[in-house]
Design an enzyme around this catalytic site. Structure first.
Site, PDB file in Angstrom:
ATOM      1  N   GLY A   1       0.796  -1.216   0.000  1.00 29.51           N
ATOM      2  CA  GLY A   1       0.000   0.000   0.000  1.00 29.51           C
ATOM      3  C   GLY A   1       0.832   1.271   0.000  1.00 29.51           C
ATOM      4  O   GLY A   1       0.282   2.364  -0.039  1.00 29.51           O
ATOM      5  N   CYS A   2       2.136   1.140   0.070  1.00 33.59           N
ATOM      6  CA  CYS A   2       3.013   2.306   0.020  1.00 33.59           C
ATOM      7  C   CYS A   2       3.542   2.476  -1.396  1.00 33.59           C
ATOM      8  O   CYS A   2       3.923   1.502  -2.038  1.00 33.59           O
ATOM      9  CB  CYS A   2       4.194   2.138   0.968  1.00 33.59           C
ATOM     10  SG  CYS A   2       3.768   2.294   2.696  1.00 33.59           S
TER      11      CYS A   2
END
Length: 138
Positions: free
Chosen positions: A50-51
């Protein structure tokens, strides 16, 4: 220090700057002060999903029951963000971490000054840290 005392300290540091360029510089400086993560911990398991940038978070449970987090990112501002999270949460028990209301994120203006992808990354980092706390509290 308690988690809230550390959060209040972080808020005070950021309140000293009016300009967000100065606050970004503070984040970059905080990231630069952080010890590099050992290569053996830069694994797929420690990589945060998710980064936008690559972020690894490692957690170790100490003999006194507290959790120690180490982390690294390949992006300067993100490295500073993760350094702030570790400063606030590392060295506390799983229960303290799970019970923590991370109000400093909003109070220093981080939420509103991050791009949507960095905001998602921040949430992913918090989720991972809380997941470690859950795992170590069982």
């Amino acid at each position: 220090m308690t988690i809230n005392e550390i959060q209040d300290e972080v808020i005070s540091e950021f309140e000293g700057f009016d300009d967000w360029m100065d606050k970004y510089q503070l984040l970059i400086d905080l990231g630069g002060e952080q010890e590099p993560l050992e290569d053996k911990y830069k694994t797929e398991q420690n990589l945060i999903d998710g980064c936008q940038s690559r972020v690894w978070v490692q957690c170790d449970k100490e003999a006194d029951g507290t959790l120690t987090f180490t982390a690294e990112s390949d992006a300067l501002i993100v490295k500073g963000i993760v350094a702030l999270l570790l400063r606030v949460l590392s060295g506390h028990t799983p229960k303290e971490i799970l019970d923590a209301d991370l109000y400093f994120i909003e109070r220093i203006g981080l939420k509103e000054h991050l791009s949507p992808t960095r905001s998602n990354g921040l949430l992913a980092m918090v989720k991972r840290i809380k997941a470690y706390a859950i795992a170590y509290s069982l």
